[in-house]
Design a protein around this motif. Structure first.
Motif, PDB file in Angstrom:
ATOM      1  N   LYS A 311       0.820  -1.205   0.000  1.00 18.44           N
ATOM      2  CA  LYS A 311       0.000   0.000   0.000  1.00 18.44           C
ATOM      3  C   LYS A 311       0.859   1.262   0.000  1.00 18.44           C
ATOM      4  O   LYS A 311       0.560   2.236  -0.691  1.00 18.44           O
ATOM      5  N   LYS A 312       1.963   1.226   0.749  1.00 13.82           N
ATOM      6  CA  LYS A 312       2.811   2.410   0.889  1.00 13.82           C
ATOM      7  C   LYS A 312       3.601   2.702  -0.385  1.00 13.82           C
ATOM      8  O   LYS A 312       3.774   3.866  -0.768  1.00 13.82           O
ATOM      9  N   TYR A 313       4.054   1.635  -1.069  1.00 12.49           N
ATOM     10  CA  TYR A 313       4.989   1.847  -2.172  1.00 12.49           C
ATOM     11  C   TYR A 313       4.453   1.458  -3.554  1.00 12.49           C
ATOM     12  O   TYR A 313       5.195   1.553  -4.536  1.00 12.49           O
ATOM     13  N   LYS A 314       3.196   1.044  -3.642  1.00 16.24           N
ATOM     14  CA  LYS A 314       2.712   0.503  -4.910  1.00 16.24           C
ATOM     15  C   LYS A 314       2.799   1.523  -6.057  1.00 16.24           C
ATOM     16  O   LYS A 314       3.203   1.174  -7.172  1.00 16.24           O
ATOM     17  N   ASP A 315       2.443   2.770  -5.794  1.00 17.26           N
ATOM     18  CA  ASP A 315       2.470   3.785  -6.856  1.00 17.26           C
ATOM     19  C   ASP A 315       3.903   4.104  -7.273  1.00 17.26           C
ATOM     20  O   ASP A 315       4.212   4.187  -8.478  1.00 17.26           O
ATOM     21  N   LEU A 316       4.786   4.286  -6.304  1.00 15.45           N
ATOM     22  CA  LEU A 316       6.185   4.582  -6.611  1.00 15.45           C
ATOM     23  C   LEU A 316       6.857   3.398  -7.305  1.00 15.45           C
ATOM     24  O   LEU A 316       7.642   3.575  -8.243  1.00 15.45           O
ATOM     25  N   PHE A 317       6.499   2.183  -6.877  1.00 17.00           N
ATOM     26  CA  PHE A 317       7.054   0.973  -7.476  1.00 17.00           C
ATOM     27  C   PHE A 317       6.646   0.868  -8.941  1.00 17.00           C
ATOM     28  O   PHE A 317       7.481   0.588  -9.821  1.00 17.00           O
ATOM     29  N   VAL A 323       5.974  -2.187 -13.390  1.00 14.88           N
ATOM     30  CA  VAL A 323       5.166  -3.369 -13.055  1.00 14.88           C
ATOM     31  C   VAL A 323       4.538  -3.142 -11.684  1.00 14.88           C
ATOM     32  O   VAL A 323       5.058  -2.378 -10.866  1.00 14.88           O
ATOM     33  N   LYS A 324       3.419  -3.817 -11.446  1.00 10.78           N
ATOM     34  CA  LYS A 324       2.749  -3.700 -10.156  1.00 10.78           C
ATOM     35  C   LYS A 324       3.457  -4.561  -9.118  1.00 10.78           C
ATOM     36  O   LYS A 324       3.991  -5.616  -9.436  1.00 10.78           O
ATOM     37  N   LEU A 325       3.428  -4.118  -7.892  1.00 10.41           N
ATOM     38  CA  LEU A 325       4.002  -4.877  -6.786  1.00 10.41           C
ATOM     39  C   LEU A 325       2.937  -5.838  -6.265  1.00 10.41           C
ATOM     40  O   LEU A 325       1.967  -5.426  -5.639  1.00 10.41           O
ATOM     41  N   GLY A 326       3.112  -7.120  -6.545  1.00  5.32           N
ATOM     42  CA  GLY A 326       2.135  -8.121  -6.151  1.00  5.32           C
ATOM     43  C   GLY A 326       2.625  -8.981  -5.003  1.00  5.32           C
ATOM     44  O   GLY A 326       3.712  -8.774  -4.454  1.00  5.32           O
ATOM     45  N   PHE A 327       1.824  -9.969  -4.648  1.00  6.92           N
ATOM     46  CA  PHE A 327       2.194 -10.884  -3.576  1.00  6.92           C
ATOM     47  C   PHE A 327       3.228 -11.913  -4.020  1.00  6.92           C
ATOM     48  O   PHE A 327       4.028 -12.386  -3.212  1.00  6.92           O
ATOM     49  N   MET A 328       3.195 -12.290  -5.308  1.00 10.83           N
ATOM     50  CA  MET A 328       4.025 -13.410  -5.754  1.00 10.83           C
ATOM     51  C   MET A 328       5.510 -13.150  -5.577  1.00 10.83           C
ATOM     52  O   MET A 328       6.279 -14.065  -5.270  1.00 10.83           O
ATOM     53  N   SER A 329       5.939 -11.913  -5.743  1.00 13.82           N
ATOM     54  CA  SER A 329       7.368 -11.628  -5.588  1.00 13.82           C
ATOM     55  C   SER A 329       7.798 -11.805  -4.128  1.00 13.82           C
ATOM     56  O   SER A 329       8.890 -12.320  -3.841  1.00 13.82           O
ATOM     57  N   PHE A 330       6.939 -11.420  -3.194  1.00 14.11           N
ATOM     58  CA  PHE A 330       7.251 -11.615  -1.772  1.00 14.11           C
ATOM     59  C   PHE A 330       7.331 -13.109  -1.450  1.00 14.11           C
ATOM     60  O   PHE A 330       8.238 -13.566  -0.752  1.00 14.11           O
ATOM     61  N   PHE A 331       6.366 -13.874  -1.942  1.00 13.01           N
ATOM     62  CA  PHE A 331       6.365 -15.302  -1.671  1.00 13.01           C
ATOM     63  C   PHE A 331       7.569 -15.978  -2.317  1.00 13.01           C
ATOM     64  O   PHE A 331       8.163 -16.888  -1.729  1.00 13.01           O
ATOM     65  N   THR A 332       7.931 -15.551  -3.512  1.00 15.11           N
ATOM     66  CA  THR A 332       9.083 -16.148  -4.193  1.00 15.11           C
ATOM     67  C   THR A 332      10.354 -15.883  -3.409  1.00 15.11           C
ATOM     68  O   THR A 332      11.193 -16.787  -3.219  1.00 15.11           O
ATOM     69  N   LYS A 333      10.526 -14.664  -2.941  1.00 13.24           N
ATOM     70  CA  LYS A 333      11.701 -14.326  -2.142  1.00 13.24           C
ATOM     71  C   LYS A 333      11.719 -15.117  -0.830  1.00 13.24           C
ATOM     72  O   LYS A 333      12.768 -15.621  -0.400  1.00 13.24           O
TER      73      LYS A 333
END
Length: 498
Positions: A311-317, A323-333
């Motif tokens: 929520k805090k960084y989605k627009d800046l990201f 690309v949008k900041l999704g859940f999959m990148s967190f889970f992959t890491k």
């Protein structure tokens, strides 16, 4: 007169199914020229002419089951084809289209389809005889065990003839069509494809190619194929579209019947041959159950911190990385971090050996219209969140468009599958052989949890880890899932490598 019979097909093989005839009654044939293809449960066998002559009769039609020694057809000795064939062929090729300015007749062959792939099924013709084609225009689609491959036109011209029927098994190098190079399309093809029913004039008027199954359903239910809304490639109607159209009562009324007779709403059941991809999925999933000592352990995870970061960084990201900041990148890491600590979950069994992988290629399960595929994100541990999101997006689009290459699907060491996108609360995912672990994600729910003696409402997700107990002990599996949970509930651990 020479008989064409079913040859010996191998040990323990007693019967076969007639696949496709490459010649029609009345056609001249040369000695050793392929006449018909037979399919068994193990291989496809080509039956050739024993002498020069003319194919006078076809006795076994495509789809017929025949035994060893059965009579398939007859050849009369001599040269030259008869003016009129004794009977029409069972199916396959279409008559050449009328063209103007015809040039060289260029044969189109099945291209190489990837490492270890030697054959596929011609699932759909994207062009019909008489259609103009440009260089690299896709003219047919071939389904293999893993991906669908489009066959491009090698030259510009007019597709003058299709040599293989839809549903036929073809190998690399098989000639499937002929293109008149440099020709221009005439107003109409000389004849309709042989696989089409003798059918309505509406089919001929349609500018888009109509699948044989759609023509059949349209003819049986007295509807115009062009009236059926299409969801397939280039807006073409699929078999499912036709069945839905008929089932919804949009066909013309049937002939008058007794008042008490109920109105027909379509067939009560339908038998459809599984695609090669679906057959492979079924086989591999059953092999996983039969081979691995598969067990599933569960945990839940509080995604408050991950959601706060998004929520805090989605627009800046999005602005910086595109690309949008999704859940999959967190889970992959989180997964790659845990795999480094628990290497058995990233390993595989090969006979009596254990193979430990010092790289982390994560397979991502993607649901498509044709089945489940698992494209691989390579070296995911070395990628940033933005790079992972971009790669997942790229592979997902290729999967949905049916354009994944074989290299995109091979070599994964661990799989992540997200049933939450479909609303799943909990599941026991099946292993993706030869991998030893698969993580199942599920839907996020606002649930009450006890935190420091107080009840709080938090965004919670159930996690499921299925693993091969032959190589992964229960302690390792539970520890792995706990590490994933810790990394997601406190993402700073990933940055500090804790």
């Amino acid at each position: 007169m020479a008989d064409i019979t079913v040859p010996v097909l191998g040990e323990s093989v007693t019967e076969a199914t007639v696949g496709s005839w490459s010649k029609a009654p009345g056609d001249a044939v040369a000695k050793d020229e392929v006449l018909v293809e037979l399919e068994t449960d193990k291989v496809s066998v080509e039956v050739s002419a024993a002498e020069d002559g003319v194919l006078t009769e076809i006795l076994a039609k495509e789809g017929d089951n025949v035994e060893i020694g059965a009579l398939l057809g007859r050849i009369s000795a001599g040269d030259g084809a008869k003016a009129e064939p004794a009977s029409a062929p069972a199916a396959t090729s279409a008559a050449p289209a009328a063209t103007s300015g015809s040039g060289e007749q260029v044969k189109v062959a099945v291209p190489a389809m990837g490492e270890s792939v030697t054959e596929g099924t011609l699932s759909q013709w994207l062009k019909q005889p008489g259609d103009a084609v440009a260089v690299d225009d896709p003219i047919a689609e071939i389904e293999t065990d893993k991906v669908a491959i489009e066959v491009p036109a090698p030259v510009a011209g007019v597709l003058s003839e299709t040599l293989i029927a839809e549903g036929t098994t073809v190998g690399i190098g098989t000639e499937i069509a002929i293109i008149a190079a440099g020709a221009s399309a005439s107003a109409a093809p000389a004849a309709a494809p042989a696989s089409a029913p003798a059918a309505s004039s509406a089919s001929a008027d349609s500018s888009a190619a109509v699948a044989p199954s759609v023509r059949r359903i349209s003819a049986e239910n007295n509807v115009n194929p062009s009236d059926i809304p299409g969801t397939g490639r280039d807006g073409r109607a699929t078999k499912g579209d036709a069945l839905n159209f008929v089932a919804n009562g949009e066909s013309k009324p049937a002939p008058a019947a007794a008042p008490s007779a109920p109105r027909a709403t379509g067939p009560r059941e339908e038998r459809v041959k599984m695609t090669r991809l679906r057959q492979t999925i079924a086989r591999r999933l059953k092999e996983a159950q039969n081979t691995a000592a598969m067990l599933t352990t569960f945990n839940d995870v509080d995604l408050t911190e991950v959601m706060a970061i998004r929520k805090k960084y989605k627009d800046l990201f999005l602005e910086k990385h595109g690309v949008k900041l999704g859940f999959m990148s967190f889970f992959t890491k989180a997964v790659t971090h845990a795999l480094k600590e628990l290497p058995a979950v990233n390993a595989e069994i090969d006979g009596t050996d254990l193979i430990y992988k010092n790289y982390y290629d994560i397979s991502m399960a993607v649901g498509t219209d044709k089945g489940l595929v698992t494209p691989v994100v390579r070296d995911a541990d070395q990628m940033s969140l933005a790079q992972i999101e971009a790669e997942i997006g790229r592979l997902g689009k290729l999967a949905r468009d049916g354009k994944l290459a074989m290299s995109d699907l091979q070599g994964g060491t661990f799989t992540i599958t997200n049933g939450g996108v479909y609303g799943s609360m909990m599941s026991t995912p099946i292993l993706n052989p030869p991998q030893s672990g698969v993580l199942g994600m599920h839907r996020i729910e606002q649930r009450p949890v006890a935190i420091n003696g107080e009840v709080k409402i938090r965004p919670m997700m159930y996690l499921a880890l299925s693993y091969d107990h032959r190589i992964v002990d229960g302690k390792e599996a539970v520890t792995f899932l706990v590490r994933v949970k810790e990394n997601l509930e406190d993402p700073e651990r990933l940055l500090l490598d804790l």
